[in-house]
Scaffold this active site. Structure first.
Site, PDB file in Angstrom:
ATOM      1  N   LYS A  26      -5.402 -26.123 -43.526  1.00  0.00           N
ATOM      2  CA  LYS A  26      -5.225 -25.941 -44.978  1.00  0.00           C
ATOM      3  C   LYS A  26      -3.808 -25.475 -45.302  1.00  0.00           C
ATOM      4  O   LYS A  26      -3.143 -26.047 -46.164  1.00  0.00           O
ATOM      5  CB  LYS A  26      -6.274 -24.939 -45.487  1.00  0.00           C
ATOM      6  N   SER A  27      -3.344 -24.450 -44.617  1.00  0.00           N
ATOM      7  CA  SER A  27      -1.996 -23.917 -44.893  1.00  0.00           C
ATOM      8  C   SER A  27      -0.935 -24.990 -44.668  1.00  0.00           C
ATOM      9  O   SER A  27       0.010 -25.125 -45.457  1.00  0.00           O
ATOM     10  CB  SER A  27      -1.695 -22.740 -43.963  1.00  0.00           C
ATOM     11  N   GLY A  98      -5.131 -19.643 -53.899  1.00  0.00           N
ATOM     12  CA  GLY A  98      -4.024 -18.688 -53.974  1.00  0.00           C
ATOM     13  C   GLY A  98      -2.753 -19.290 -53.404  1.00  0.00           C
ATOM     14  O   GLY A  98      -1.651 -19.059 -53.918  1.00  0.00           O
ATOM     15  N   ARG A 126      -7.103 -12.638 -59.107  1.00  0.00           N
ATOM     16  CA  ARG A 126      -6.352 -12.192 -57.923  1.00  0.00           C
ATOM     17  C   ARG A 126      -4.934 -11.750 -58.310  1.00  0.00           C
ATOM     18  O   ARG A 126      -4.342 -12.259 -59.253  1.00  0.00           O
ATOM     19  CB  ARG A 126      -6.325 -13.318 -56.877  1.00  0.00           C
ATOM     20  N   SER A 171       1.858 -10.749 -46.385  1.00  0.00           N
ATOM     21  CA  SER A 171       1.311 -11.945 -47.019  1.00  0.00           C
ATOM     22  C   SER A 171       2.224 -13.140 -46.811  1.00  0.00           C
ATOM     23  O   SER A 171       3.374 -13.150 -47.248  1.00  0.00           O
ATOM     24  CB  SER A 171       1.108 -11.698 -48.522  1.00  0.00           C
ATOM     25  N   GLN A 173       1.739 -16.000 -48.124  1.00  0.00           N
ATOM     26  CA  GLN A 173       1.892 -16.696 -49.413  1.00  0.00           C
ATOM     27  C   GLN A 173       3.062 -16.110 -50.178  1.00  0.00           C
ATOM     28  O   GLN A 173       3.870 -16.841 -50.767  1.00  0.00           O
ATOM     29  CB  GLN A 173       0.606 -16.580 -50.236  1.00  0.00           C
ATOM     30  N   ASP A 324      -8.035 -14.435 -42.103  1.00  0.00           N
ATOM     31  CA  ASP A 324      -9.079 -15.348 -42.598  1.00  0.00           C
ATOM     32  C   ASP A 324     -10.310 -15.376 -41.685  1.00  0.00           C
ATOM     33  O   ASP A 324     -11.345 -15.938 -42.047  1.00  0.00           O
ATOM     34  CB  ASP A 324      -8.512 -16.766 -42.744  1.00  0.00           C
ATOM     35  N   ARG A 355     -14.161  -9.635 -49.786  1.00  0.00           N
ATOM     36  CA  ARG A 355     -14.854 -10.050 -48.557  1.00  0.00           C
ATOM     37  C   ARG A 355     -15.447  -8.875 -47.783  1.00  0.00           C
ATOM     38  O   ARG A 355     -16.345  -9.077 -46.954  1.00  0.00           O
ATOM     39  CB  ARG A 355     -13.896 -10.855 -47.663  1.00  0.00           C
TER      40      ARG A 355
HETATM   41  C1  S3P Z   1      -2.304 -18.413 -46.468  1.00  0.00           C
HETATM   42  C2  S3P Z   1      -2.045 -17.087 -46.255  1.00  0.00           C
HETATM   43  C3  S3P Z   1      -3.077 -16.053 -46.214  1.00  0.00           C
HETATM   44  C4  S3P Z   1      -4.471 -16.634 -46.012  1.00  0.00           C
HETATM   45  C5  S3P Z   1      -4.718 -17.838 -46.869  1.00  0.00           C
HETATM   46  C6  S3P Z   1      -3.682 -18.920 -46.615  1.00  0.00           C
HETATM   47  C7  S3P Z   1      -1.182 -19.349 -46.520  1.00  0.00           C
HETATM   48  O1  S3P Z   1      -3.061 -15.339 -47.434  1.00  0.00           O
HETATM   49  O2  S3P Z   1      -5.447 -15.664 -46.258  1.00  0.00           O
HETATM   50  O3  S3P Z   1      -6.005 -18.385 -46.613  1.00  0.00           O
HETATM   51  O4  S3P Z   1      -1.400 -20.573 -46.467  1.00  0.00           O
HETATM   52  O5  S3P Z   1      -0.030 -18.886 -46.606  1.00  0.00           O
HETATM   53  P1  S3P Z   1      -2.016 -14.149 -47.657  1.00  0.00           P
HETATM   54  O6  S3P Z   1      -0.710 -14.642 -47.273  1.00  0.00           O
HETATM   55  O7  S3P Z   1      -2.055 -13.807 -49.106  1.00  0.00           O
HETATM   56  O8  S3P Z   1      -2.509 -13.024 -46.795  1.00  0.00           O
END
Ligand code: S3P
Length: 451
Positions: A26-27, A98, A126, A171, A173, A324, A355
């Site tokens: 996914k990422s 997110g 969020r 994080s 993200q 995750d 969670r």
């Molecule tokens: C992700 C980062 C994680 C993870 C999310 C995907 C990403 O979140 O929990 O499912 O793709 O960068 P955070 O970076 O907010 O911890």
């Protein structure tokens, strides 16, 4: 079928055996399509995850003028825009994602037009302040709702200036949002992460010919990542390997079931993602990995042999790497002998749902003794589990973690509200009977659908 009427029903597992390759990461799917859209030239992406989250990113880019040919569900040909997007005619729908919202916001902060990012009820609750603060420091005009700056986000893009920013929360993200904005800013942007988080953005920047400069923090625990504004991404074909976080459900189930034997192929094995393997090894699991490719990302094969696990404590720097996987680690704790304690995991409270609360509540429904902490939980494992009727709260990983727990419980387990599974693992319910054999009626005991 509405989200609230889909259910998944499982029974106690007899055996887990076979070979499986899970859908794309996914990422990496979000990032591959985003970087390809910003690059100069045409990029072919294979192994793309056609999950709801990544489709939001893809559609957002299409809505901003990027031509994306959908060759098949998992194969895209992306005609790069060279970083010049068009103003979207409508608000950009980020759904439940997110990653989509935070990464796209980083890009839009620098585009010379107004945009609005929206999401579903979960995403709209969020915290977005974590991206609003650094983007504003870079000169962006961005506004959310209330103190937490929750979505919808209103962005009036414009010229940005590079900053040196230390992440207040681990994080990936947030890191990726700032690095993406930094690509379009004047001067250099540096992001210091005190604890290492997943490094897909850094790896894909390099893959698209803009390698960031990375150095360790003085204590050696984190990293400083620098990008130079005005660097141009160049198209480069990319294969997305299987998502380790999706595989985590099968890995945990097989590791905890004595006699199970499972092989996972084409599996993303990026070291910033595979902390679950150390956790399960410490719990006594028998795992064997072989790396088959380490170009942009490490990819490999994993063999899992099941045995009785024992509880452990998971905390500190380990958390970001398993963020995750914590719901399914709680499941491993419930099945293992003894106590499993998860601490320093406050971030779990602001995921797709809270969670910590959701898992503590659902584990108790199976007869597990759980203590909830502000930053984690203590799971007392080893007692007999009884099948339960639980609700996912619209969170894909809660739904799948509970399905795995149901495999270890006597009788039937029903998980309500399972349409959310499609956000990250659209074929979960098809893959389940491929490797799992049930007691009481074999594969036919797997039911899914309206109830
Ligand atoms: C992700 C980062 C994680 C993870 C999310 C995907 C990403 O979140 O929990 O499912 O793709 O960068 P955070 O970076 O907010 O911890």
């Amino acid at each position: 079928m509405s989200r609230s009427t889909t259910t998944l029903s499982v029974r106690q597992v007899r055996h887990i055996h076979g070979e499986i390759s899970v859908p794309g990461d996914k990422s990496l799917s979000h990032r591959a399509v985003l970087f390809a859209a910003l690059a100069e030239g045409t990029t072919s992406i294979t192994g793309f995850l056609p999950g709801e989250d990544c489709l939001c990113t893809m559609r957002a880019l299409q809505a901003m003028g990027c031509m994306i040919e959908v060759i098949s569900e998992t194969e895209l040909r992306v005609h790069g825009t060279g970083g010049k997007l068009q103003p979207p005619l409508e608000p950009i729908e980020c759904g439940n994602s997110g990653t989509a919202m935070r990464l796209i916001a980083g890009v839009l902060a620098a585009q010379p037009f107004k945009s609005r990012l929206i999401g579903d009820a979960s995403l709209s609750s969020r915290p977005m302040k974590r991206i609003v603060d650094p983007l504003r420091q870079m000169g962006a005009r961005i506004e959310g709702r209330g103190d937490k700056h929750t979505a919808p986000l209103e962005i009036e893009g414009g010229p940005l200036t590079g900053i040196d920013y230390t992440l207040p929360v681990a994080s990936a993200q947030l890191k990726s949002c700032i690095l993406l904005a930094g690509l379009f800013a004047q001067g250099t942007t540096s992001v210091t992460e005190p604890t290492a988080t997943r490094d897909h953005t850094e790896r894909l920047l390099a893959h698209f010919h803009v390698p960031p400069v990375i150095s360790p923090t003085p204590d050696g625990k984190g990293r400083i990542i620098r990008v130079r504004g005005g660097s141009r991404l160049h198209a480069h074909d990319f294969h997305v390997p299987g998502d380790f976080s999706s595989a985590a459900f099968w890995i945990t189930a097989a590791a905890a079931l004595p006699g199970a034997s499972l092989t996972l192929t084409n599996l993303g094995m990026n070291k910033t993602r595979t902390g679950l393997l150390s956790v399960l090894s410490k719990m006594g699991a028998h795992l064997h990995e072989t790396i088959t490719d380490s170009a942009a990302e490490q990819v490999g094969i994993l063999h899992v042999n099941g045995r009785k696990l024992r509880g452990i404590r998971i905390e500190g720097e380990m958390i970001a790497n398993v963020i995750d996987e914590l719901p399914v680690i709680a499941v491993a704790g419930a099945v293992a002998e003894g106590k499993t304690e998860i601490r320093d995991a406050r971030e779990l409270r602001v995921k797709e749902t809270d969670r910590i609360e959701a898992m503590a509540h659902n584990l108790r429904a199976f007869g597990v003794e759980v203590e909830e902490h502000e930053d984690g939980m203590t799971v007392h494992g080893g007692s007999p589990l009884k099948g339960a009727r639980v609700n996912s709260r619209g969170d894909h990983r809660i739904a799948m973690a509970c399905a795995i727990l149901g495999l270890f419980a006597r009788g039937e387990t029903v998980i309500e509200d399972t349409a959310c599974i499609a956000t990250s693992y659209p074929t979960f319910q098809d893959d389940l009977p491929r490797i799992v054999q049930f007691y009481e009626g074999g594969l036919a005991s797997l039911l899914s659908g309206r109830r």
